[in-house]
Design a protein around this motif. Sequence first.
Motif, PDB file in Angstrom:
ATOM      1  N   ALA A  84      -2.946  -3.942   3.179  1.00  0.00           N
ATOM      2  CA  ALA A  84      -2.500  -2.546   3.848  1.00  0.00           C
ATOM      3  C   ALA A  84      -3.539  -2.269   4.836  1.00  0.00           C
ATOM      4  O   ALA A  84      -4.246  -2.230   5.864  1.00  0.00           O
ATOM      5  CB  ALA A  84      -1.907  -1.623   3.211  1.00  0.00           C
ATOM      6  N   ASP A  85      -5.092  -2.208   4.329  1.00  0.00           N
ATOM      7  CA  ASP A  85      -6.331  -1.528   4.644  1.00  0.00           C
ATOM      8  C   ASP A  85      -6.320  -2.242   5.687  1.00  0.00           C
ATOM      9  O   ASP A  85      -6.869  -2.390   6.826  1.00  0.00           O
ATOM     10  CB  ASP A  85      -7.161  -1.464   4.103  1.00  0.00           C
ATOM     11  N   ASP A  88      -3.850  -2.949   8.468  1.00  0.00           N
ATOM     12  CA  ASP A  88      -4.719  -1.863   9.546  1.00  0.00           C
ATOM     13  C   ASP A  88      -5.418  -2.218  10.509  1.00  0.00           C
ATOM     14  O   ASP A  88      -5.869  -1.893  12.022  1.00  0.00           O
ATOM     15  CB  ASP A  88      -4.635  -0.012   8.317  1.00  0.00           C
ATOM     16  N   ALA A  92      -5.329  -2.384  14.318  1.00  0.00           N
ATOM     17  CA  ALA A  92      -5.812  -1.636  15.855  1.00  0.00           C
ATOM     18  C   ALA A  92      -7.761  -2.439  16.336  1.00  0.00           C
ATOM     19  O   ALA A  92      -6.308  -2.084  17.309  1.00  0.00           O
ATOM     20  CB  ALA A  92      -7.013  -0.987  14.791  1.00  0.00           C
TER      21      ALA A  92
END
Length: 146
Positions: A84-85, A88, A92
């Motif tokens: 998930a990190d 992200d 981005a």
Amino acid sequence: MSAIDKSSSRDAALQEAFGADIAELYAQAVRGEANAALQRALELRSFLAVAEEQVARVRDRVHAATAADGDMDDLSAEDLRWDADWLDAALAGRDGYTAALDELLRTMPAPNQVAVSRAGLSPKIAATAPPAPAAPRAGAARTRRP
């Protein structure tokens, strides 16, 4: 595989804006025929292609880990948090590159606008003259300079 060989979500917009397919646009850059806008657009496109590949890799990894036929004993909440990190960060980056590329394409003068603005110049001056300034947008505030 090089970023040149990867597709990106903005390839059609680049082809429309510059009037050639992606391979030809990169060939122009290699031959030194690309103007500054094309050089910047291709650089952003390369970054975007890599970012989109990263998004796809993480997405595919999460799908594989959470597949309905997967072994429940192999599931790891910690691994999914890491993914998930990563997702992200990759999203981005992708969002930043698409926004920058879209802005570049939006603010570029039309191809015929540059040609028309330089039509009366000598070949040497036309080759070095900056593009004509963009027409002011309707409703834009005008500022005076001293």
